[in-house]
Design a protein around this motif. Structure first.
Motif, PDB file in Angstrom:
ATOM      1  N   MET A   1      34.374 117.402  60.662  1.00 14.50           N
ATOM      2  CA  MET A   1      34.597 116.192  59.896  1.00 14.50           C
ATOM      3  C   MET A   1      36.094 115.918  59.813  1.00 14.50           C
ATOM      4  O   MET A   1      36.884 116.800  59.523  1.00 14.50           O
ATOM      5  CB  MET A   1      34.014 116.379  58.487  1.00 14.50           C
ATOM      6  N   ASN A   2      36.477 114.698  60.097  1.00 12.70           N
ATOM      7  CA  ASN A   2      37.874 114.269  60.030  1.00 12.70           C
ATOM      8  C   ASN A   2      38.170 113.676  58.668  1.00 12.70           C
ATOM      9  O   ASN A   2      37.296 113.123  58.016  1.00 12.70           O
ATOM     10  CB  ASN A   2      38.163 113.220  61.100  1.00 12.70           C
ATOM     11  N   ASP A   3      39.426 113.770  58.261  1.00  9.98           N
ATOM     12  CA  ASP A   3      39.842 113.198  56.983  1.00  9.98           C
ATOM     13  C   ASP A   3      40.777 112.025  57.255  1.00  9.98           C
ATOM     14  O   ASP A   3      41.955 112.079  56.948  1.00  9.98           O
ATOM     15  CB  ASP A   3      40.525 114.261  56.127  1.00  9.98           C
ATOM     16  N   VAL A   4      40.243 110.995  57.912  1.00  6.89           N
ATOM     17  CA  VAL A   4      41.041 109.821  58.244  1.00  6.89           C
ATOM     18  C   VAL A   4      40.909 108.822  57.104  1.00  6.89           C
ATOM     19  O   VAL A   4      39.815 108.489  56.673  1.00  6.89           O
ATOM     20  CB  VAL A   4      40.566 109.190  59.575  1.00  6.89           C
ATOM     21  N   ARG A   5      42.051 108.356  56.618  1.00  5.56           N
ATOM     22  CA  ARG A   5      42.075 107.376  55.542  1.00  5.56           C
ATOM     23  C   ARG A   5      43.000 106.228  55.935  1.00  5.56           C
ATOM     24  O   ARG A   5      43.992 106.431  56.614  1.00  5.56           O
ATOM     25  CB  ARG A   5      42.575 107.990  54.242  1.00  5.56           C
ATOM     26  N   HIS A   6      42.623 105.055  55.484  1.00 11.91           N
ATOM     27  CA  HIS A   6      43.464 103.875  55.641  1.00 11.91           C
ATOM     28  C   HIS A   6      43.809 103.407  54.237  1.00 11.91           C
ATOM     29  O   HIS A   6      42.969 103.450  53.338  1.00 11.91           O
ATOM     30  CB  HIS A   6      42.718 102.763  56.371  1.00 11.91           C
ATOM     31  N   VAL A   7      45.038 102.957  54.060  1.00 12.75           N
ATOM     32  CA  VAL A   7      45.474 102.452  52.760  1.00 12.75           C
ATOM     33  C   VAL A   7      45.961 101.023  52.933  1.00 12.75           C
ATOM     34  O   VAL A   7      46.882 100.765  53.715  1.00 12.75           O
ATOM     35  CB  VAL A   7      46.600 103.333  52.165  1.00 12.75           C
ATOM     36  N   GLY A  28      30.957  96.855  57.243  1.00 10.49           N
ATOM     37  CA  GLY A  28      29.760  97.664  57.058  1.00 10.49           C
ATOM     38  C   GLY A  28      30.075  99.105  56.695  1.00 10.49           C
ATOM     39  O   GLY A  28      29.603 100.036  57.341  1.00 10.49           O
ATOM     40  N   LEU A  29      30.881  99.292  55.674  1.00 12.30           N
ATOM     41  CA  LEU A  29      31.321 100.626  55.286  1.00 12.30           C
ATOM     42  C   LEU A  29      30.191 101.449  54.675  1.00 12.30           C
ATOM     43  O   LEU A  29      29.341 100.923  53.961  1.00 12.30           O
ATOM     44  CB  LEU A  29      32.465 100.520  54.270  1.00 12.30           C
ATOM     45  N   ASP A  30      30.214 102.754  54.955  1.00 17.30           N
ATOM     46  CA  ASP A  30      29.236 103.667  54.382  1.00 17.30           C
ATOM     47  C   ASP A  30      29.592 104.029  52.940  1.00 17.30           C
ATOM     48  O   ASP A  30      28.731 104.288  52.126  1.00 17.30           O
ATOM     49  CB  ASP A  30      29.158 104.959  55.204  1.00 17.30           C
ATOM     50  N   GLU A  31      30.870 104.067  52.653  1.00 20.85           N
ATOM     51  CA  GLU A  31      31.371 104.470  51.340  1.00 20.85           C
ATOM     52  C   GLU A  31      32.265 103.370  50.776  1.00 20.85           C
ATOM     53  O   GLU A  31      33.098 102.815  51.500  1.00 20.85           O
ATOM     54  CB  GLU A  31      32.186 105.763  51.504  1.00 20.85           C
ATOM     55  N   GLU A  32      32.092 103.050  49.499  1.00 23.27           N
ATOM     56  CA  GLU A  32      32.919 102.001  48.900  1.00 23.27           C
ATOM     57  C   GLU A  32      34.364 102.476  48.789  1.00 23.27           C
ATOM     58  O   GLU A  32      34.634 103.604  48.355  1.00 23.27           O
ATOM     59  CB  GLU A  32      32.401 101.644  47.510  1.00 23.27           C
ATOM     60  N   VAL A  54      41.872 102.343  49.196  1.00 20.03           N
ATOM     61  CA  VAL A  54      41.805 103.522  50.063  1.00 20.03           C
ATOM     62  C   VAL A  54      40.430 103.574  50.711  1.00 20.03           C
ATOM     63  O   VAL A  54      39.411 103.609  50.024  1.00 20.03           O
ATOM     64  CB  VAL A  54      42.074 104.809  49.254  1.00 20.03           C
ATOM     65  N   LEU A  55      40.418 103.578  52.043  1.00 20.76           N
ATOM     66  CA  LEU A  55      39.178 103.616  52.812  1.00 20.76           C
ATOM     67  C   LEU A  55      39.084 104.939  53.557  1.00 20.76           C
ATOM     68  O   LEU A  55      40.021 105.321  54.257  1.00 20.76           O
ATOM     69  CB  LEU A  55      39.150 102.515  53.870  1.00 20.76           C
ATOM     70  N   CYS A  56      37.963 105.624  53.425  1.00 18.29           N
ATOM     71  CA  CYS A  56      37.702 106.821  54.219  1.00 18.29           C
ATOM     72  C   CYS A  56      37.082 106.374  55.536  1.00 18.29           C
ATOM     73  O   CYS A  56      36.209 105.509  55.560  1.00 18.29           O
ATOM     74  CB  CYS A  56      36.755 107.761  53.492  1.00 18.29           C
ATOM     75  N   ASP A  57      37.542 106.953  56.624  1.00 24.48           N
ATOM     76  CA  ASP A  57      37.058 106.584  57.962  1.00 24.48           C
ATOM     77  C   ASP A  57      36.835 107.857  58.773  1.00 24.48           C
ATOM     78  O   ASP A  57      37.488 108.094  59.784  1.00 24.48           O
ATOM     79  CB  ASP A  57      38.081 105.663  58.629  1.00 24.48           C
ATOM     80  N   GLU A  58      35.893 108.672  58.308  1.00 15.51           N
ATOM     81  CA  GLU A  58      35.644 109.970  58.938  1.00 15.51           C
ATOM     82  C   GLU A  58      35.253 109.849  60.404  1.00 15.51           C
ATOM     83  O   GLU A  58      35.576 110.709  61.211  1.00 15.51           O
ATOM     84  CB  GLU A  58      34.573 110.726  58.169  1.00 15.51           C
ATOM     85  N   ASP A  59      34.544 108.784  60.766  1.00 16.65           N
ATOM     86  CA  ASP A  59      34.105 108.595  62.149  1.00 16.65           C
ATOM     87  C   ASP A  59      35.150 107.877  62.998  1.00 16.65           C
ATOM     88  O   ASP A  59      34.914 107.630  64.186  1.00 16.65           O
ATOM     89  CB  ASP A  59      32.790 107.805  62.182  1.00 16.65           C
ATOM     90  N   GLU A  60      36.271 107.529  62.386  1.00 17.42           N
ATOM     91  CA  GLU A  60      37.372 106.834  63.059  1.00 17.42           C
ATOM     92  C   GLU A  60      36.880 105.603  63.821  1.00 17.42           C
ATOM     93  O   GLU A  60      37.231 105.373  64.969  1.00 17.42           O
ATOM     94  CB  GLU A  60      38.114 107.795  63.990  1.00 17.42           C
TER      95      GLU A  60
END
Length: 81
Positions: A1-7, A28-32, A54-60
């Motif tokens: 699992m990656n810990d990619v985040r966008h701010v 179509g985000l999985d997580e708010e 802050v957006l989590c983007d684990e699947d990049e």
């Protein structure tokens, strides 16, 4: 699992809240995304703050250029990691 985040940095809370709703619809985000208040250095006034989304983007799967354009629509920008 990656810990990619966008701010995304937005000018006010209303813009941040509206952007969160639009992000889910457009991407179509999985997580708010999370909204965080970022006070500017030396400022005590709540009006003198930026609002971070802050957006989590684990699947990049989110494209940085598309997020840049999206943030610009809200008079904001995307922070580079």
């Amino acid at each position: 699992m990656n810990d990619v985040r966008h701010v995304l940095v937005l000018p006010d809370r209303d813009a941040a809240q509206e952007a969160v709703e639009a992000l889910g619809e457009r991407f179509g985000l999985d997580e708010e995304p999370r909204i965080v208040r970022d006070a500017l250095a030396g400022e005590d006034d709540a009006e003198d703050a930026q609002w971070l989304v802050v957006l989590c983007d684990e699947d990049e799967r989110l494209d940085a250029a598309e997020l840049d354009e999206f943030a610009d629509e809200w008079d904001g920008w995307r922070e580079e990691p």
